[in-house]
Scaffold this motif. Structure first.
Motif, mmCIF file in Angstrom:
data_model
loop_
_atom_site.group_PDB
_atom_site.id
_atom_site.type_symbol
_atom_site.label_atom_id
_atom_site.label_comp_id
_atom_site.label_asym_id
_atom_site.label_seq_id
_atom_site.Cartn_x
_atom_site.Cartn_y
_atom_site.Cartn_z
ATOM 1 N N ASN A 51 -19.660 88.236 -31.988
ATOM 2 C CA ASN A 51 -19.389 89.448 -31.222
ATOM 3 C C ASN A 51 -17.916 89.443 -30.797
ATOM 4 O O ASN A 51 -17.455 88.489 -30.163
ATOM 5 C CB ASN A 51 -20.303 89.493 -29.993
ATOM 6 N N PRO A 52 -17.158 90.489 -31.141
ATOM 7 C CA PRO A 52 -15.720 90.489 -30.881
ATOM 8 C C PRO A 52 -15.331 90.935 -29.472
ATOM 9 O O PRO A 52 -14.147 90.903 -29.115
ATOM 10 C CB PRO A 52 -15.198 91.496 -31.903
ATOM 11 N N VAL A 53 -16.287 91.360 -28.670
ATOM 12 C CA VAL A 53 -15.980 92.038 -27.410
ATOM 13 C C VAL A 53 -15.142 91.171 -26.477
ATOM 14 O O VAL A 53 -14.115 91.616 -25.949
ATOM 15 C CB VAL A 53 -17.277 92.502 -26.718
ATOM 16 N N ASN A 54 -15.549 89.931 -26.248
ATOM 17 C CA ASN A 54 -14.841 89.090 -25.272
ATOM 18 C C ASN A 54 -13.415 88.786 -25.701
ATOM 19 O O ASN A 54 -12.477 88.867 -24.892
ATOM 20 C CB ASN A 54 -15.617 87.788 -25.041
ATOM 21 N N VAL A 55 -13.234 88.418 -26.974
ATOM 22 C CA VAL A 55 -11.892 88.082 -27.466
ATOM 23 C C VAL A 55 -10.971 89.293 -27.378
ATOM 24 O O VAL A 55 -9.833 89.205 -26.890
ATOM 25 C CB VAL A 55 -11.954 87.564 -28.919
ATOM 26 N N MET A 56 -11.453 90.437 -27.837
ATOM 27 C CA MET A 56 -10.615 91.638 -27.853
ATOM 28 C C MET A 56 -10.299 92.121 -26.443
ATOM 29 O O MET A 56 -9.161 92.513 -26.147
ATOM 30 C CB MET A 56 -11.303 92.745 -28.657
ATOM 31 N N THR A 57 -11.295 92.086 -25.578
ATOM 32 C CA THR A 57 -11.082 92.559 -24.207
ATOM 33 C C THR A 57 -10.084 91.672 -23.476
ATOM 34 O O THR A 57 -9.179 92.171 -22.786
ATOM 35 C CB THR A 57 -12.419 92.602 -23.446
ATOM 36 N N LYS A 58 -10.215 90.357 -23.631
ATOM 37 C CA LYS A 58 -9.282 89.442 -22.966
ATOM 38 C C LYS A 58 -7.858 89.637 -23.482
ATOM 39 O O LYS A 58 -6.894 89.634 -22.701
ATOM 40 C CB LYS A 58 -9.712 87.989 -23.168
ATOM 41 N N ALA A 59 -7.708 89.807 -24.794
ATOM 42 C CA ALA A 59 -6.372 90.030 -25.360
ATOM 43 C C ALA A 59 -5.758 91.309 -24.797
ATOM 44 O O ALA A 59 -4.564 91.357 -24.482
ATOM 45 C CB ALA A 59 -6.454 90.102 -26.882
ATOM 46 N N LEU A 60 -6.576 92.343 -24.650
ATOM 47 C CA LEU A 60 -6.092 93.604 -24.081
ATOM 48 C C LEU A 60 -5.637 93.400 -22.640
ATOM 49 O O LEU A 60 -4.605 93.942 -22.221
ATOM 50 C CB LEU A 60 -7.194 94.660 -24.148
ATOM 51 N N TYR A 61 -6.376 92.616 -21.880
ATOM 52 C CA TYR A 61 -5.993 92.337 -20.494
ATOM 53 C C TYR A 61 -4.723 91.482 -20.429
ATOM 54 O O TYR A 61 -3.920 91.615 -19.498
ATOM 55 C CB TYR A 61 -7.122 91.612 -19.761
ATOM 56 N N ASP A 62 -4.529 90.611 -21.420
ATOM 57 C CA ASP A 62 -3.403 89.669 -21.384
ATOM 58 C C ASP A 62 -2.073 90.281 -21.828
ATOM 59 O O ASP A 62 -1.010 89.834 -21.393
ATOM 60 C CB ASP A 62 -3.697 88.456 -22.274
ATOM 61 N N THR A 63 -2.123 91.286 -22.705
ATOM 62 C CA THR A 63 -0.867 91.822 -23.225
ATOM 63 C C THR A 63 -0.101 92.590 -22.150
ATOM 64 O O THR A 63 -0.693 93.225 -21.271
ATOM 65 C CB THR A 63 -1.093 92.731 -24.449
ATOM 66 N N LYS A 64 1.216 92.524 -22.262
ATOM 67 C CA LYS A 64 2.095 93.304 -21.388
ATOM 68 C C LYS A 64 2.914 94.294 -22.213
ATOM 69 O O LYS A 64 3.991 94.717 -21.810
ATOM 70 C CB LYS A 64 3.019 92.371 -20.612
ATOM 71 N N ASP A 65 2.371 94.646 -23.363
ATOM 72 C CA ASP A 65 3.072 95.510 -24.313
ATOM 73 C C ASP A 65 2.157 96.681 -24.666
ATOM 74 O O ASP A 65 1.124 96.503 -25.314
ATOM 75 C CB ASP A 65 3.422 94.694 -25.567
ATOM 76 N N GLY A 66 2.538 97.881 -24.249
ATOM 77 C CA GLY A 66 1.713 99.055 -24.506
ATOM 78 C C GLY A 66 1.517 99.326 -25.983
ATOM 79 O O GLY A 66 0.432 99.725 -26.414
ATOM 80 N N ALA A 67 2.566 99.105 -26.786
ATOM 81 C CA ALA A 67 2.456 99.354 -28.225
ATOM 82 C C ALA A 67 1.484 98.377 -28.879
ATOM 83 O O ALA A 67 0.687 98.754 -29.747
ATOM 84 C CB ALA A 67 3.834 99.251 -28.876
ATOM 85 N N GLU A 68 1.533 97.117 -28.462
ATOM 86 C CA GLU A 68 0.583 96.138 -28.987
ATOM 87 C C GLU A 68 -0.840 96.510 -28.567
ATOM 88 O O GLU A 68 -1.793 96.383 -29.351
ATOM 89 C CB GLU A 68 0.926 94.739 -28.483
ATOM 90 N N ALA A 69 -0.988 96.997 -27.348
ATOM 91 C CA ALA A 69 -2.309 97.383 -26.850
ATOM 92 C C ALA A 69 -2.908 98.519 -27.677
ATOM 93 O O ALA A 69 -4.121 98.550 -27.918
ATOM 94 C CB ALA A 69 -2.214 97.792 -25.382
ATOM 95 N N VAL A 70 -2.070 99.460 -28.129
ATOM 96 C CA VAL A 70 -2.580 100.569 -28.949
ATOM 97 C C VAL A 70 -3.174 100.030 -30.250
ATOM 98 O O VAL A 70 -4.230 100.488 -30.706
ATOM 99 C CB VAL A 70 -1.467 101.597 -29.240
ATOM 100 N N LEU A 71 -2.515 99.042 -30.848
ATOM 101 C CA LEU A 71 -3.040 98.431 -32.071
ATOM 102 C C LEU A 71 -4.341 97.679 -31.784
ATOM 103 O O LEU A 71 -5.298 97.746 -32.561
ATOM 104 C CB LEU A 71 -1.996 97.496 -32.678
ATOM 105 N N MET A 72 -4.386 96.972 -30.668
ATOM 106 C CA MET A 72 -5.628 96.285 -30.275
ATOM 107 C C MET A 72 -6.767 97.281 -30.082
ATOM 108 O O MET A 72 -7.903 97.055 -30.518
ATOM 109 C CB MET A 72 -5.405 95.520 -28.968
ATOM 110 N N LEU A 73 -6.458 98.387 -29.428
ATOM 111 C CA LEU A 73 -7.485 99.390 -29.140
ATOM 112 C C LEU A 73 -8.004 100.050 -30.411
ATOM 113 O O LEU A 73 -9.150 100.510 -30.460
ATOM 114 C CB LEU A 73 -6.932 100.432 -28.169
ATOM 115 N N ASN A 74 -7.166 100.097 -31.449
ATOM 116 C CA ASN A 74 -7.642 100.605 -32.738
ATOM 117 C C ASN A 74 -8.778 99.721 -33.254
ATOM 118 O O ASN A 74 -9.809 100.210 -33.733
ATOM 119 C CB ASN A 74 -6.497 100.627 -33.746
ATOM 120 N N SER A 75 -8.588 98.400 -33.138
ATOM 121 C CA SER A 75 -9.635 97.464 -33.561
ATOM 122 C C SER A 75 -10.872 97.589 -32.676
ATOM 123 O O SER A 75 -12.010 97.503 -33.163
ATOM 124 C CB SER A 75 -9.097 96.028 -33.513
ATOM 125 N N ILE A 76 -10.663 97.806 -31.391
ATOM 126 C CA ILE A 76 -11.795 97.955 -30.470
ATOM 127 C C ILE A 76 -12.622 99.189 -30.828
ATOM 128 O O ILE A 76 -13.862 99.138 -30.860
ATOM 129 C CB ILE A 76 -11.286 98.011 -29.012
#
Length: 621
Positions: free
Chosen positions: A557-582
């Motif tokens: 299940n990818p939920v925990n890894v993806m959610t934690k990475a989203l919380y950890d990033t301080k880069d809005g552009a990186e977060a948009v790419l993460m959210l695409n995967s989510i």
């Protein structure tokens, strides 16, 4: 006697001086006026002069009567800002990093290159734009004399040549954001007379949407006629080249934002003024079948104006002095690109040569119908998705919501809506090889910057993207080689996949993970490696990409890894790419459940509007 001789000598000298002065005096070049009339979001398919199913457009057709109709004109990108940045720079977006829609940050043109109207201004032209710009580039002050809804050629100096752009928004995608209540008003076009393309549901809503858009096309044509009438009123019609074209394709579902023919094959008609017929090696009133692309439009305007083409642009003229009609007729290739559209990421490239179109999906697991909030404001998009989820679509209509093939090949003359992929058929092996090599050579020679994630380019390359690309050509070739592993058979690719998953280079790991996701369950032997990357990689996006692969194959299940990475990033552009995967995990086959707490996301990350747009969708009840 001496006085008379001196007088004669003086008179002769004066005549010689006068003659020399006349010879050296610069000859003023009389230059044509040039007008672009641009309609938004409509491919060539909606005009009867280009397609049997299109609407009549008498004003555009009048331009063709004494002009040229280009049957193979293409936008290199399928959405506004990426297409318009290509036009204004006369250069490919992936080389300049102008191909992301819309800009998170503007980028500069390479040193020594300007937006092409600046060269016209320097040559004495009055340059005006009414009114849309939408550039992903920094715009200097020397581009337009005026760029606003008040801009007009009528403000120029007497006798001054002009270049004027007139934009028409009547056919824009937003015009199809009608409601069920709006539908009760009906359409001028008979809903039972329109053609619904075969990959769309054959429903009353899709019929209505097509009929409604035909009405908009005819309204747009009236506005084209108003511009023509003003030029005639001012006595300028016979001294003005008038280009009519669509700013990219569209606009029914699956067109705008996608580099299929509906997304990039645009209408183009050029009125040839009688005064400047000598600049055109074609017969007015005829069709031109040679391929022309948006990179060529600016170069063509400069050539018609007698302005030397600057070094550093990618386009070449298709009209004007020195351009042979026979040579243009032999042109048979176009290159197109798609990356981020608003909050939705993908990476797709295509080359069309003659009737064959080769499309390369670098992340084929990102299915075309992945949520994009703005697209799904259209009722037809909503219905298409609802019918898919209800199991009421046929195989062709369902393709939009399912994983793609890494390689696609279409005979677009026989299959204009690209429904029958020929890439795996033995009789087309050589065609695939030829076009694959063509596309790879283009990407390497530019080079194509998108083998790096956008957020990384934003950090290290956006101050000078072209220079960055030249300095990192070898790295880009290496990453492209890893990305291309997904077109091999898995048995032939797995040794290299393993090697790159364990590489010290973050972007080799990134593309190896994308390759695993492309192969899906075939790549299950890399599950343990992916789990380790998801747990401990030094780069957050690689943790997300590893979790994405594991989620796609149902191994973790990818939920925990993806959610934690989203919380950890301080880069809005990186977060948009993460959210695409989510969103892919949320809406894909496994329907993983996310519960993202906005207050746990870094405040800097939340400054990026596209992050908020994705969160709005993910957290919608």
């Amino acid at each position: 006697m001496k006085f008379k001789l001196s007088l004669v000598i003086c008179l002769i000298a004066l005549q010689v001086f006068t003659a020399c002065s006349q010879k050296t005096k610069p000859v003023e070049v009389e230059r044509p006026n040039i007008v672009w009339i641009v309609s938004e979001d409509n491919s060539k398919h909606y005009l009867k002069m280009f397609d049997e199913h299109g609407a009549t457009a008498p004003n555009i057709e009048s331009l063709a009567a004494d002009g040229l109709t280009y049957t193979h004109a293409f936008s290199n990108a399928a959405v506004c800002s990426a297409a318009r940045s290509t036009l204004i720079s006369a250069s490919y977006g992936p080389r300049l990093a102008t191909h992301y829609h819309r800009k998170m940050e503007q980028v500069p043109l390479p040193e020594g290159v300007e937006m092409f109207p600046a060269y016209l201004k320097r040559a004495g032209y009055h340059t005006t734009n009414n009114a849309k710009e939408d550039y992903n580039l920094f715009k200097a002050d020397n581009v337009w004399d005026m760029s606003s809804k008040k801009a007009t050629w009528r403000d120029r100096k007497e006798g001054q040549p002009f270049y004027h752009v007139f934009n028409i928004g009547t056919t824009h995608e937003s015009r199809l954001h009608f409601t069920r209540e709006d539908m009760k008003k009906g359409t001028k076009t008979d809903v039972n007379s329109v053609f619904v393309q075969p990959n769309h549901p054959q429903t009353e809503l899709f019929k209505f949407t097509n009929a409604y858009y035909h009405d908009k096309i005819q309204q747009m044509d009236t506005e084209v006629g108003e511009v023509i009438a003003k030029l005639k009123e001012d006595g300028l019609y016979d001294s003005t080249f008038i280009f009519y074209y669509g700013d990219h394709g569209g606009v029914l579902p699956g067109s705008k934002g996608y580099i299929n023919e509906m997304g990039v094959h645009v209408p183009l008609v050029v009125h040839i003024p009688s005064k400047y017929k000598h600049l055109v090696d074609e017969t007015p009133g005829t069709k031109v079948d040679g391929f022309v692309s948006f990179i060529d439009f600016g170069a063509t305007v400069l050539n018609l104006a007698g302005v030397e083409l600057p070094k550093g642009i990618d386009g070449k003229p298709f009209l004007g002095k020195g351009v042979s009609g026979k040579e243009v007729a032999k042109r048979d290739e176009t290159f197109s690109y798609a990356d981020r559209f608003d909050e939705k990421y993908d990476m797709v490239r295509a080359v069309r040569k003659g009737k064959f179109k080769y499309t390369r999906n670098f992340q084929p697991f990102n299915f075309n119908g992945l949520m994009n909030n703005y697209r799904y404001k259209q009722l037809a998009y909503q219905e298409w998705l609802e019918l898919y989820e209800a199991g009421k679509l046929n195989e062709i209509q369902s393709q939009f919501f399912e994983p793609k093939h890494a390689e696609e090949l279409y005979d677009v003359e026989a299959d204009p809506f690209e429904t029958n992929n020929l890439a795996d058929k033995p009789e087309y092996i050589e065609t695939v090889k030829e076009l694959r090599a063509n596309l790879n050579n283009r990407m390497k020679s530019m080079p194509d910057l998108s083998v790096y994630p956008e957020f990384y380019l934003k950090k290290v390359a956006f101050s000078n993207p072209v220079e960055f690309g030249q300095q990192h050509k070898k790295d880009i070739e290496a990453y492209l080689e890893v990305a291309n592993l997904n077109i091999l058979k898995f048995e032939d690719a797995k040794v290299k996949i393993d090697e790159n998953l364990k590489s010290d280079d973050a972007w080799k790991r990134y593309w190896a993970l994308n390759t695993c996701s492309s192969f899906g369950k075939e790549a299950n032997e890399f599950v343990s490696v992916a789990k380790e990357i998801a747990k401990s990689d030094s780069v957050l996006i690689n943790k997300v990409k590893a979790a994405e692969f594991l989620g796609l194959v149902g191994k973790q299940n990818p939920v925990n890894v993806m959610t934690k990475a989203l919380y950890d990033t301080k880069d809005g552009a990186e977060a948009v790419l993460m959210l695409n995967s989510i969103v892919l995990m949320k809406d894909g086959a496994h329907k993983y459940k996310f519960n993202i707490k906005q207050d746990k996301i870094n405040k800097i990350t939340l400054e990026e509007p596209l992050v908020l747009r994705r969160l709005e969708y993910i957290n919608k009840k």
